[in-house]
Design a protein around this motif. Structure first.
Motif, PDB file in Angstrom:
ATOM      1  N   ARG A  89      12.768  33.890 -26.930  1.00 24.21           N
ATOM      2  CA  ARG A  89      11.591  33.725 -27.798  1.00 24.21           C
ATOM      3  C   ARG A  89      11.087  32.279 -27.762  1.00 24.21           C
ATOM      4  N   ALA A  90      12.035  31.352 -27.853  1.00 24.69           N
ATOM      5  CA  ALA A  90      11.647  29.933 -27.839  1.00 24.69           C
ATOM      6  C   ALA A  90      10.949  29.590 -26.518  1.00 24.69           C
ATOM      7  N   ALA A  92      17.083  34.699 -28.941  1.00 26.71           N
ATOM      8  CA  ALA A  92      16.466  33.516 -29.567  1.00 26.71           C
ATOM      9  C   ALA A  92      15.928  32.561 -28.498  1.00 26.71           C
ATOM     10  N   LEU A  93      16.715  32.344 -27.445  1.00 26.88           N
ATOM     11  CA  LEU A  93      16.282  31.434 -26.371  1.00 26.88           C
ATOM     12  C   LEU A  93      15.047  31.992 -25.669  1.00 26.88           C
TER      13      LEU A  93
END
Lengths: 470, 205
Positions: free
Chosen positions: A219-220, A216-217
């Motif tokens: 991607r962000a 997730a990190l």
């Protein structure tokens, strides 16, 4: 993602070994300023607060008496405040842009200094954005730009661009901080104050380093590093349009957008080099921010110097060849007239880095930092030339007027510089100044000079080997 | 002694000036006399396109292909001078025509100026009477430059309020929406970090 061998040795994603004691030392060095504070720090903060207090007093005086307190009048209505605005926005440019571009191309050498670069962006934007408000005279009229602003106005574009860039830069700064906040939470939790512990816990966003969190990190960060590049370019382009869309002789050039972006990167890289040198010394990070980072940024500064020389040559040759309308006055002003000290100071400041960095004997850390100081001074002078030089060209048959900043303006400018340094000084106590997790996972220990492979420019010809005779 | 030196110096300057004056006089003497005549309307209305004509001749006949400037004496703040309002070049009959827009009311004392060249000396002619400009038309045009439908012109549909505000700047709005949507996406993935952390806490391995 880091890999740990069966023997406990950690490796970077490129397979370079990361010894446990090296990592331990890195964490200790980076987290040390967050855990303890010396008396020198408080003296420094007190000194900065004193300068800021003087600036606040002078600003209140300006608010009471109006802009008559400044050296600005009807003929030259932009002065030190707008010069400082462009200067700080310029400094802000390189940090996030440099960090994002190098992350996109998966460069590794910059990882120990990305955090500092991103900090400069956010802090310089915060300080730079104050200047248009100070320049307003009547601060309450800022509401008018929202209430009555028109899409056609470059001022509205500027407001939108800076707000967007500041938000994006803050987000881009925060994302890679999450694993480091978790490190602070885990390492400093027991030793630090309760409120600081709470801060680290909240800021860490529950980071445990699970595969899902990493994904997730990642991607962000990918989204932000891609989107922040055009946003950064647009911000300084829009700042240049504040000038280029004003009907004044020196501003009538199509090159302003690219010229301002190049100038912003130029001054921004110089600011990063200076901050890097200061924090490296103060925080004792010599083993982690080495000559490698200075060399790479130094060469980049050299390249940008040449780009600036090219832009200046292109602008002055084309405008000077035609000598239309107010151009003769402006050229006289720059070359031998009122602005000559500023102009030639600027030219020296642009050429000096080339002379310092191009030659190996001066291509040292001290040499590169000196070149960066030259650049920062030169770029401030350049903004002075653009703003004051532009307004000095008479539009009607009247005499050109002089402009000199008053004590009020200088005090407020000094206050802004002090505020810039104060925010960085306070941030150092709350945020790790090196992205520990990225350095550990993607970079590892800095290679020694002896380990650095110097590729020859031309392939070396091997001597023919004589066949063995049986 | 000092006074005597000054006197000698002053004499030398006077002699040099006289020599220079005689040289420039000789140059001017080489040029032929030119004559300008000027025709302008007696009156105009604010915003009108005013056409003025000048004729440039010499003893030998019309002077052709010569540039002339039509000017109006102007004062602004503490400055004054001739403002060029139109330019023209003489044709085969020595006539030059200029057109300009009357942008201020009152009486305009128009002049035409020929700056001279290697053959003809400079000359100026003033209109026989000032041109009277009357009227009260608003000459200020609020929208200048390019006009993009929806960007700086009122969109069709007569949207009101927030919708009108947004529609009147749709390209900028579109770019901003795209950028802020990407920010929102990054924040969404950031929220996934929090959610994944909570999940890991609930189900320790």
């Amino acid at each position: 993602m880091d890999a740990v061998s069966s023997k406990g040795m950690q490796y970077t994603d490129q397979g370079r070994p990361v010894p446990a004691e090296w990592r331990e030392d890195l964490e200790n060095r980076v987290l040390a300023p967050l855990a303890k504070t010396t008396w020198r720090y408080f003296v420094w903060i007190g000194f900065l607060l004193a300068i800021i207090a003087l600036a606040v007093v002078m600003y209140i005086r300006q608010l009471n008496n109006g802009l008559i307190e400044t050296g600005m009048r009807d003929r030259i209505s932009w002065g030190l405040y707008i010069i400082s605005f462009v200067f700080f926005i310029g400094i802000s440019h390189a940090g996030t842009l440099l960090s994002a571009i190098l992350r996109v191309v998966k460069a590794r050498w910059q990882l120990p200094v990305t955090r500092m670069a991103e900090f400069i962006t956010v802090v310089a934007l915060m300080v730079g954005a104050l200047f248009p408000l100070i320049d307003l005279g009547r601060i309450d009229r800022i509401v008018n730009i929202v209430q009555y602003g028109r899409w056609q106005s470059p001022l509205v574009w500027d407001l939108l661009a800076i707000t967007t860039y500041l938000t994006g830069s803050a987000l881009y700064l925060y994302l890679p901080l999450i694993p480091d906040f978790a490190l602070c939470r885990d390492r400093l939790g027991a030793t630090t104050s309760a409120w600081k512990r709470s801060f680290f816990t909240i800021a860490a966003a529950g980071w445990k380093g699970t595969p899902g969190q990493r994904k997730a990190l990642d991607r962000a960060m990918t989204i932000m590093m891609v989107v922040i590049i055009p946003v950064a370019v647009s911000v300084h382009t829009v700042v240049s349009w504040l000038f280029a869309m004003t009907l004044r002789e020196p501003f009538n050039t199509t090159v302003f957008g690219a010229y301002f972006v190049a100038g912003a990167i130029f001054s921004g890289v110089a600011a990063i080099i200076i901050l890097m040198a200061v924090l490296r010394k103060v925080l004792h990070l010599e083993d982690y921010i080495t000559k490698n980072q200075f060399m790479a940024l130094g060469i980049f500064l050299l390249a940008m110097s040449l780009v600036m020389v090219y832009f200046n040559l292109s602008e002055y040759v084309t405008t000077g060849y035609k000598m239309e309308a107010g151009a003769p006055f402006h050229f006289h002003d720059l070359m031998v007239g009122y602005l000559a000290p500023f102009f030639w100071g600027y030219i020296i400041g642009v050429i000096a880095p080339v002379l310092i960095i191009a030659f190996p004997p001066t291509r040292t850390i001290k040499g590169i930092v000196t070149a960066a100081v030259f650049v920062l001074v030169a770029m401030w002078l350049e903004r002075y030339i653009i703003v004051v030089g532009g307004f000095r060209v008479p539009l009607m048959p009247y005499d050109a007027r002089a402009y000199a900043p008053t004590f009020t303006e200088w005090a407020i400018f000094a206050g802004a510089v002090a505020l810039f340094l104060l925010i960085i000084s306070v941030f150092v106590k709350f945020f790790p100044m090196v992205s520990v997790w990225e350095v550990v996972e993607h970079r590892g220990p800095e290679p020694d000079e002896s380990e650095v492979v110097h590729h020859p420019v031309t392939p070396r010809m091997e001597a023919p080997v004589a066949p063995e005779v049986a | 002694m000092k006074m005597r030196s000054l006197q000698i110096g002053a004499c030398l300057v006077a002699v040099a000036t006289a020599v220079l004056a005689s040289v420039s006089g000789a140059s001017a003497a080489g040029q032929q006399q030119a004559t300008l005549s000027f025709t302008a309307p007696a009156s105009a209305t604010l915003g009108d396109q005013v056409t003025v004509q000048a004729k440039l001749t010499s003893a030998a006949g019309p002077i052709v292909k010569a540039p002339v400037q039509f000017v109006v004496p102007t004062t602004f703040l503490n400055g004054s001078g001739d403002m060029v309002v139109a330019r023209g070049v003489t044709d085969g009959q020595g006539q030059a025509t200029g057109t300009f827009e009357a942008r201020s009311t009152g009486s305009l004392q128009l002049k035409v100026v020929f700056s001279g060249n290697d053959t003809y000396a400079a000359t100026t002619a003033t209109a026989t009477a000032p041109m009277a400009v009357s009227g009260n038309e608003q000459l200020y045009v609020p929208d200048i430059g390019i006009r993009l439908r929806g960007l700086n012109t009122t969109p069709t549909g007569q949207a009101t309020g927030l919708a009108h505000w947004f529609l009147s700047g749709w390209p900028i709005g579109a770019v901003l929406t795209l950028i802020w949507s990407m920010y929102a996406a990054a924040v969404f993935f950031m929220s996934r970090v929090v959610a994944e952390g909570e999940r890991a806490t609930e189900t320790p391995s």
